[in-house]
Design a protein around this motif. Sequence first.
Motif, PDB file in Angstrom:
ATOM      1  N   SER A  92       0.809  -1.206   0.000  1.00 13.91           N
ATOM      2  CA  SER A  92       0.000   0.000   0.000  1.00 13.91           C
ATOM      3  C   SER A  92       0.845   1.261   0.000  1.00 13.91           C
ATOM      4  CB  SER A  92      -0.917   0.004   1.227  1.00 13.91           C
ATOM      5  OG  SER A  92      -1.793  -1.095   1.174  1.00 13.91           O
ATOM      6  N   GLY A  93       2.089   1.171   0.446  1.00 10.64           N
ATOM      7  CA  GLY A  93       2.912   2.365   0.484  1.00 10.64           C
ATOM      8  C   GLY A  93       4.270   2.103   1.081  1.00 10.64           C
ATOM      9  N   GLU A  94       5.115   3.127   1.003  1.00 10.45           N
ATOM     10  CA  GLU A  94       6.463   3.067   1.549  1.00 10.45           C
ATOM     11  C   GLU A  94       6.703   4.316   2.382  1.00 10.45           C
ATOM     12  OE1 GLU A  94      10.330   1.828  -0.646  1.00 10.45           O
ATOM     13  OE2 GLU A  94      10.254   4.022  -0.754  1.00 10.45           O
ATOM     14  N   VAL A  95       7.347   4.154   3.510  1.00  9.07           N
ATOM     15  CA  VAL A  95       7.698   5.274   4.384  1.00  9.07           C
ATOM     16  C   VAL A  95       9.216   5.397   4.396  1.00  9.07           C
ATOM     17  CG1 VAL A  95       7.466   6.303   6.669  1.00  9.07           C
ATOM     18  CG2 VAL A  95       5.668   4.791   5.793  1.00  9.07           C
ATOM     19  N   LYS A  96       9.714   6.589   4.072  1.00  7.27           N
ATOM     20  CA  LYS A  96      11.148   6.845   4.065  1.00  7.27           C
ATOM     21  C   LYS A  96      11.562   7.413   5.412  1.00  7.27           C
ATOM     22  CE  LYS A  96      15.286   7.713   2.172  1.00  7.27           C
ATOM     23  NZ  LYS A  96      16.188   6.675   1.662  1.00  7.27           N
ATOM     24  N   VAL A  97      12.499   6.732   6.093  1.00 10.21           N
ATOM     25  CA  VAL A  97      12.955   7.146   7.416  1.00 10.21           C
ATOM     26  C   VAL A  97      14.464   7.344   7.385  1.00 10.21           C
ATOM     27  CG1 VAL A  97      13.082   6.549   9.870  1.00 10.21           C
ATOM     28  CG2 VAL A  97      11.095   5.835   8.519  1.00 10.21           C
ATOM     29  N   LEU A  98      14.931   8.466   7.917  1.00  8.16           N
ATOM     30  CA  LEU A  98      16.356   8.738   8.096  1.00  8.16           C
ATOM     31  C   LEU A  98      16.643   8.779   9.591  1.00  8.16           C
ATOM     32  CD1 LEU A  98      16.869  11.655   5.525  1.00  8.16           C
ATOM     33  CD2 LEU A  98      17.175   9.205   5.140  1.00  8.16           C
ATOM     34  N   ALA A  99      17.753   8.158  10.015  1.00  4.99           N
ATOM     35  CA  ALA A  99      18.059   8.120  11.446  1.00  4.99           C
ATOM     36  C   ALA A  99      19.564   8.066  11.653  1.00  4.99           C
ATOM     37  CB  ALA A  99      17.390   6.912  12.104  1.00  4.99           C
ATOM     38  N   ASN A 100      19.997   8.470  12.853  1.00  2.00           N
ATOM     39  CA  ASN A 100      21.423   8.379  13.172  1.00  2.00           C
ATOM     40  C   ASN A 100      21.773   6.943  13.570  1.00  2.00           C
ATOM     41  OD1 ASN A 100      20.317   8.201  15.725  1.00  2.00           O
ATOM     42  ND2 ASN A 100      21.759   9.617  16.657  1.00  2.00           N
ATOM     43  N   THR A 101      23.081   6.680  13.744  1.00  4.70           N
ATOM     44  CA  THR A 101      23.550   5.318  14.013  1.00  4.70           C
ATOM     45  C   THR A 101      22.892   4.725  15.245  1.00  4.70           C
ATOM     46  OG1 THR A 101      25.698   5.952  13.100  1.00  4.70           O
ATOM     47  CG2 THR A 101      25.614   3.904  14.334  1.00  4.70           C
ATOM     48  N   GLU A 128      20.776   5.531   7.188  1.00  6.01           N
ATOM     49  CA  GLU A 128      21.538   6.169   8.258  1.00  6.01           C
ATOM     50  C   GLU A 128      22.158   7.478   7.772  1.00  6.01           C
ATOM     51  OE1 GLU A 128      25.718   5.362  10.535  1.00  6.01           O
ATOM     52  OE2 GLU A 128      24.471   3.613  10.102  1.00  6.01           O
ATOM     53  N   ARG A 129      21.997   8.538   8.571  1.00  8.95           N
ATOM     54  CA  ARG A 129      22.556   9.857   8.233  1.00  8.95           C
ATOM     55  C   ARG A 129      22.932  10.590   9.517  1.00  8.95           C
ATOM     56  NH1 ARG A 129      22.716  12.305   2.809  1.00  8.95           N
ATOM     57  NH2 ARG A 129      21.582  10.891   1.428  1.00  8.95           N
ATOM     58  N   LEU A 130      23.735  11.660   9.378  1.00  7.63           N
ATOM     59  CA  LEU A 130      24.005  12.557  10.487  1.00  7.63           C
ATOM     60  C   LEU A 130      22.756  13.384  10.797  1.00  7.63           C
ATOM     61  CD1 LEU A 130      27.563  13.918   9.623  1.00  7.63           C
ATOM     62  CD2 LEU A 130      26.978  12.473  11.565  1.00  7.63           C
ATOM     63  N   ARG A 198      34.198   4.323   8.697  1.00  2.00           N
ATOM     64  CA  ARG A 198      34.363   5.780   8.723  1.00  2.00           C
ATOM     65  C   ARG A 198      33.176   6.514   8.091  1.00  2.00           C
ATOM     66  NH1 ARG A 198      39.699   7.114  10.095  1.00  2.00           N
ATOM     67  NH2 ARG A 198      41.166   5.369   9.858  1.00  2.00           N
ATOM     68  N   SER A 199      32.418   5.841   7.237  1.00  2.00           N
ATOM     69  CA  SER A 199      31.278   6.490   6.588  1.00  2.00           C
ATOM     70  C   SER A 199      30.047   6.524   7.484  1.00  2.00           C
ATOM     71  CB  SER A 199      30.933   5.778   5.280  1.00  2.00           C
ATOM     72  OG  SER A 199      30.521   4.438   5.529  1.00  2.00           O
ATOM     73  N   SER A 200      30.058   5.792   8.615  1.00  2.00           N
ATOM     74  CA  SER A 200      28.890   5.772   9.490  1.00  2.00           C
ATOM     75  C   SER A 200      28.710   7.139  10.149  1.00  2.00           C
ATOM     76  CB  SER A 200      29.029   4.689  10.564  1.00  2.00           C
ATOM     77  OG  SER A 200      29.941   5.104  11.564  1.00  2.00           O
ATOM     78  N   SER A 201      27.481   7.478  10.451  1.00  2.00           N
ATOM     79  CA  SER A 201      27.218   8.798  11.032  1.00  2.00           C
ATOM     80  C   SER A 201      27.883   8.948  12.393  1.00  2.00           C
ATOM     81  CB  SER A 201      25.710   9.051  11.121  1.00  2.00           C
ATOM     82  OG  SER A 201      25.084   8.137  11.998  1.00  2.00           O
ATOM     83  N   LEU A 202      27.915   7.883  13.213  1.00  2.00           N
ATOM     84  CA  LEU A 202      28.556   7.983  14.520  1.00  2.00           C
ATOM     85  C   LEU A 202      30.052   8.220  14.378  1.00  2.00           C
ATOM     86  CD1 LEU A 202      28.783   7.799  17.566  1.00  2.00           C
ATOM     87  CD2 LEU A 202      28.865   5.310  17.355  1.00  2.00           C
ATOM     88  N   GLN A 203      30.694   7.502  13.472  1.00  2.00           N
ATOM     89  CA  GLN A 203      32.140   7.652  13.336  1.00  2.00           C
ATOM     90  C   GLN A 203      32.503   9.047  12.834  1.00  2.00           C
ATOM     91  OE1 GLN A 203      33.210   4.692  14.638  1.00  2.00           O
ATOM     92  NE2 GLN A 203      34.963   5.992  15.048  1.00  2.00           N
ATOM     93  N   ARG A 204      31.692   9.588  11.941  1.00  2.00           N
ATOM     94  CA  ARG A 204      31.932  10.962  11.476  1.00  2.00           C
ATOM     95  C   ARG A 204      31.709  11.953  12.610  1.00  2.00           C
ATOM     96  NH1 ARG A 204      28.267  12.074   6.589  1.00  2.00           N
ATOM     97  NH2 ARG A 204      27.002  10.338   7.357  1.00  2.00           N
ATOM     98  N   PHE A 205      30.729  11.686  13.457  1.00  2.00           N
ATOM     99  CA  PHE A 205      30.453  12.544  14.604  1.00  2.00           C
ATOM    100  C   PHE A 205      31.636  12.541  15.566  1.00  2.00           C
ATOM    101  CE2 PHE A 205      28.840  12.825  18.987  1.00  2.00           C
ATOM    102  CZ  PHE A 205      28.254  14.084  18.968  1.00  2.00           C
TER     103      PHE A 205
END
Length: 293
Positions: A92-101, A128-130, A198-205
């Motif tokens: 029925s649908g898709e939900v786009k979610v962005l979250a930190n590590t 996953e994003r900052l 290194r590309s993970s949001s936590l490691q960049r943080f």
Amino acid sequence: MRFDLTDLRLFCEVVDAGSITKGAERSALALAAASTRIRGMEETLGSALLTRSRQGVAPTPAGRMLLKHARAILAQSARLREDLGAYAGGLSGEVKVLANTNAVTEFLPEALSSFLASHPHVSVDLEERLSDEIVGLVAEGVADIGIVAGPVEVGALATYPFREDRFVVVTAAGHPLARRKKVPFAEVLDQDFVGLDRSSSLQRFLASKAAREGRPLRLRVQLRSFDAVCRLVECGVGIGVVPATTAARASRTMALAVVQLADDWALRELKIVVRTEDELRPYARELVESLRA
């Protein structure tokens, strides 16, 4: 002027990734096919849509205008698919979610599994994003829902409390730091670290926090999960910075010491962010309600 939805979706992914190569991967297209589509869009329009450099690509003024309309069209298309999905017998649908590590690894798996079990015709696209990236992308309509941490400025976005967690240092049981109850992050920067990619949001943080101290982060091993980080820490390879929930779980089966970080930023208040509740599609609204519960 004829752009199809694949063109528009590809263009949005390329701009968000800052790279035609990564945009093609996200769109499940071969690089050659993606490049051909972008060139075809530019030829049809009669104007460049992207500026290209060694650092990647960025939208031109024409590209930014296309991006604005492309996101509106794709959002409307998703709403149409969701409204008609019940009649088609499929998703029925898709939900786009962005979250930190932290949210992706510690809190969302259980929360999403409960939601998906009760909504068998809905899919969730989790990335996953900052936190500061998440705010901008939710505001632009790239994602329906964001999970952010810390005192990040959210502008006009609506926010709801989600979870709270704290970053801690984990060491092998015999490590000199194991005798400490609390330590500032600056004092552990002489140590070798075991961390995420290194590309993970936590490691960049963490790298940005080390840079503010004028020090590099001595990352000896890069792994895919917090559990793997804890396992190598137990073996004495280095120390790690992980969520307290991870440390508590791992210390039940591993010989680890847990040391609190004294820095204010170590306490993480996770928040749900959306544009406005009225703008959310029905299933996205139901997911927000499920996460808040």
